[in-house]
Scaffold this active site. Sequence first.
Site, PDB file in Angstrom:
ATOM      1  N   GLY A   1       2.180  -6.466   4.178  1.00  0.00           N
ATOM      2  CA  GLY A   1       3.085  -7.250   3.328  1.00  0.00           C
ATOM      3  C   GLY A   1       4.490  -7.263   3.897  1.00  0.00           C
ATOM      4  CB  THR A   2       6.019  -5.133   6.448  1.00  0.00           C
ATOM      5  OG1 THR A   2       4.893  -5.155   7.334  1.00  0.00           O
ATOM      6  CG2 THR A   2       5.926  -3.918   5.568  1.00  0.00           C
TER       7      THR A   2
ATOM      8  CB  VAL B   1      12.845  -1.356   9.470  1.00  0.00           C
ATOM      9  CG1 VAL B   1      13.890  -1.283  10.556  1.00  0.00           C
ATOM     10  CG2 VAL B   1      12.137  -2.706   9.475  1.00  0.00           C
TER      11      VAL B   1
ATOM     12  N   GLY C   1       0.821  -1.208   0.000  1.00  0.00           N
ATOM     13  CA  GLY C   1       0.000   0.000   0.000  1.00  0.00           C
ATOM     14  C   GLY C   1       0.856   1.258   0.000  1.00  0.00           C
TER      15      GLY C   1
ATOM     16  CB  ALA D   1       7.118  -0.273  18.019  1.00  0.00           C
TER      17      ALA D   1
ATOM     18  CG  ASN E   1      11.667 -12.012  10.650  1.00  0.00           C
ATOM     19  OD1 ASN E   1      12.814 -12.430  10.438  1.00  0.00           O
ATOM     20  ND2 ASN E   1      10.615 -12.465   9.993  1.00  0.00           N
ATOM     21  N   PRO E   2      14.968 -10.080  11.638  1.00  0.00           N
ATOM     22  CG  PRO E   2      17.012 -10.440  12.686  1.00  0.00           C
ATOM     23  CD  PRO E   2      15.585 -10.910  12.681  1.00  0.00           C
TER      24      PRO E   2
ATOM     25  CD  GLU F   1       6.478   4.994   7.068  1.00  0.00           C
ATOM     26  OE1 GLU F   1       5.785   5.915   6.664  1.00  0.00           O
ATOM     27  OE2 GLU F   1       6.308   4.464   8.186  1.00  0.00           O
TER      28      GLU F   1
END
Lengths: 754, 334
Positions: A473-474, A711, A244, A517, A639-640, A713
């Site tokens: 989707g991240t 992370v 999105g 977070a 989750n790196p 953005e």
Amino acid sequence: MEQQTPQPITESKIVGVPTPRIDGPLKTTGTAMYSSDHHFPGLVYAWPVTATIASGTISGIDSSSAEKMPGVLAIYTHKNIGPLYRTPPSAGFSMILDERRPPLEDEIVRYYGQYVAVAIAHTVEQARAAAEAVKVTYNKTPHDTSDKLLDTPTIAGKLKEVTKRGDTAAALAGAAYKHDAVYSTPTETHNPIELHASVAVYKDGKFTLYETSQAVVNHRDVMAAMLGVPPENVQVITRFLGSGFGGKLWPWPHALLAAASARNLNRPVKLVVGRSMMFQSVGHRPAIDQRVQLAADKSGKLLAIQHDYVNHTSMLDDYDEGCAESTGFMYSCPNVLATSGLVRRNVGTPTSMRGPGAVPGLYALESAMDELATKLNIDPVQLRLLNEPEKDESTGQPFSSRHLKECLTVGAEKFGWAKRNPAVGSMKDAEGRTLGWGVAACTWIATRTDAEVNVELRQDGAARVACGTQDIGTGTYTAVAQMVAHETGLPLQRIDVVIGDSGLPPGPISGGSWATASVVPAALQAAQQARKQLLSLSTKTDGCPFKDKSVDELEFVDGVVRIKGQSSGGVPFAEILKTANVRSVSGTGKSTGLFGDPNQKFSFHSFGAQFAEVTWQPEIARLHVSRVVTVIDAGRMINPRAARNQIEGAVVMGVGMAMLEATEYDHRSGGPINASLADYIVAVNADCPNIDVTFLDYPDFNLNPLGARGVGEIGLAGIAAAITNAVHHATGIRVRNLPVRIEDLLVAPGNKTS
Amino acid sequence: MHPFDLISVDSIQDAVKAQSSSPTAQQGASVRYIAGGTNLIDYMKLNVETPAKLVDINGLNLTAIEPAANGGLKIGALARNTDVAYHDTVKTQFPVLSLAILSGASTQLRNMATTAGNLLQKTRCVYYRDTAYGCNKRQPGTGCSAIGGHNRIMAILGTSDKCIASNPSDQNVALAALDATIHVTGAKGEHTIPIAQFYLLPGNTPERETVLEPGDLVTHITIPALPSGAKSYYLKLRDRTSYEFALASAAVVIKQSGGRIDFVRVAMGGVGTVPWRSHEAEKALQGKVATPANFRTAAEAALHGARPQSQNGFKVELAKRCLTHALAEVTRQA
């Protein structure tokens, strides 16, 4: 529910471990249900009719022939769409939308592509054919889509102060070293591969809406208000999103068209927004002009920063891009002034696009810093190190966790910055191409918002975790599962994550890089509450070996209840539930957010450094971004693997922003003219640089017990400036009007071939 | 998209007969041949082409790539772009064609697109594709919206005050430099058309892009053998690195003898309303020594008549650099 004092969790078997997405197989096998995949008996299709003028009024709509076409059920216009209401003012993260006018509210047209009617038919082809047969006539009035923004009349009549300290005007006037330039960025269009879509089901006065939404709870509230029904009569579902980039944060008019049509016809309606419409009525990053003035002493110490920006917005809505969000705290500087202005244009309403404010804002500020470094003859990395603040000078608060200096030094080391010759065009690669090296710093908000999570431990040996957030989707599904796995000791495959439904406990929006977070404290608390209930049940269940023990004597480790410290004699929790004939124990966690809290103790931000290399072949004006090193200080990565993916994707998007992307308006019609993926150019694989991502590992326990920030953005912030700074180093051309195009570089001095 | 009939044919004669019923083979034809469909279907979805009937010619046996007379090459109309680009003879004898095809579109599109389809590829002018705007090519007499509009990628050579649309193909630029011949079967039988006479400048009739008449079916093209020792090359410059049309491209074929250029053909893409063969550049190079100065002189000659629009003035210099660099590359190979 009481707020838990965060206890830092430093060790974990699963948090911080690179983890494949738990929803990956669903996506790779095509079984994940995206919104437009939903289908129901009797479902019909909607296709909008869009305005072909940018300003004026509808003088007539002739739908007589369209109505007679095969399969057509209805043509709705402002005369017969039925009641649609405006929303009351937003509060917190409820009732938010950017285009506040309901579609088809009246006969006025304010932008090209505005919906003026919608055709409903049995098949999508029939609906589209009918929409194309609707004849709309207009009384045109003059429109304005100009992209000259600075020094044109603003809505407020003057620029609004965003942040101010010291006496910037005096400092600028007296300084020995100054820089003053205007940076322009064009309208950019979000182009997620998944088109915006709504599938609206209406039954017995209730709406079930399958939406492409980054915020199902707000979407529910807005739709209920605009449809004029109580919120409990609306359920919004977004199981999966094909991304999105901010464009799907808030509801757009098409969702109302689908829902109102479903209501009017009393049958399910599907509306998929066409790609060309994606450039018109579902938001965009606005065109922006930014003037940045810097002053420094001979040593490079900043004496003044002035940052004035103006962005376009639509005729009805006041969208502020917020470009100066970081100007007040990025560097140590005694005199700072930032102002904003909005100008009205006949365009669709802009909206958040990945890294709103910071991304264009840092393009300007970090370009200006590079230009200042050149004037001062100081290395651009050094200039930033020299101006590192000890606290947030805009608020006086200490930074919760700021390691920008380390981002810069680690990045410089990895990139090989020490070998940089600052002379323009002086560096060559093995094939004789000119190299350009550029750097930019970056930052992005860190915060958390209100969240509620429910965790259930079930008799089948699995845990269910539920939260009204969604996965853009991240990797939210996976991150939430990791949190619960950490707290319960259950393996990931025994954790069901249920998100993407407004009926679930209210969760955060998938925006601002704060979903993860925000969920952390509530998820941990919910799991702890479920564990408490489990232990309590263990002490009260006949046939359970822990009957009549005290809860304090027990512990729950790796899915097993046992006497504290005893590795034998444990009972799997599913056995206890079976013995008790209880289907599940559960707990709810609820955390209050920090967003907008005036009493925050800390200034929460993530930081990073971007280093870019371009190769330049002046003889054919060919520019390529060959290498990017990015170092990110964003707390602990839950989750790196997914986090790295976010930064890499953002870097590629940054290549697009720097060199390719721009929505072009035909100022004669007022319409976006390159409204397709063939003409709106985004980066393809062949444009991708080698990308080296490093995460500094500084958990931010002031934000949540896992020390996680976000992370989504930050990877896009600064990247355009790093690239244009590299372009200048290679070519001597300073492009202050994105994207950098071949024609900008053809005039490079010394590049004439004859 | 408008309703249409789809028929399949298994003979050239049936195909020709079916299309002959259309009043034109050009813009707005009521009957269209369809092969790969990578271009036509797009335009049908946009209502830019609204044929009542499609004639599926995929069943015709026109896919062969085989030797032709005197060392030349014959390429069937239905040979897929991928198959042509990777054909051994094309790669070794006519690398300019292989390079040109591979620089265009994407793997998926090249797998579907055919030689003849590419030959007839439509312009990428945004106004041609958007029926809300006037376009003389799409709808004669409605004006050219690109003039004074979004014309950055439009042509600077061969334009008229009715149309400035650029020909988007890469393949066709290479074929122009290779002096290909188009073989057509039509209502009156078989005939051949040199590529130099195949495309029409827009003039006052931009809706007419080629000399094809109703019923005409391209069956194959032939490429004559190049002189022994000739080298060829294709260079394409564009905004992004792949999957993007040319802002300027150059197809060059050169043979040197005794330190001088004694055979040269030059064609340019991205700049012309048709694949742009530049006899001016060839004349400037014939008999000359291969030097950067001579290349630049040829490039100046090629762009001599350029007429830039409001946004594409840069193409003049870009095309010059493109041709100069392509010439340098091809002679470096020699």
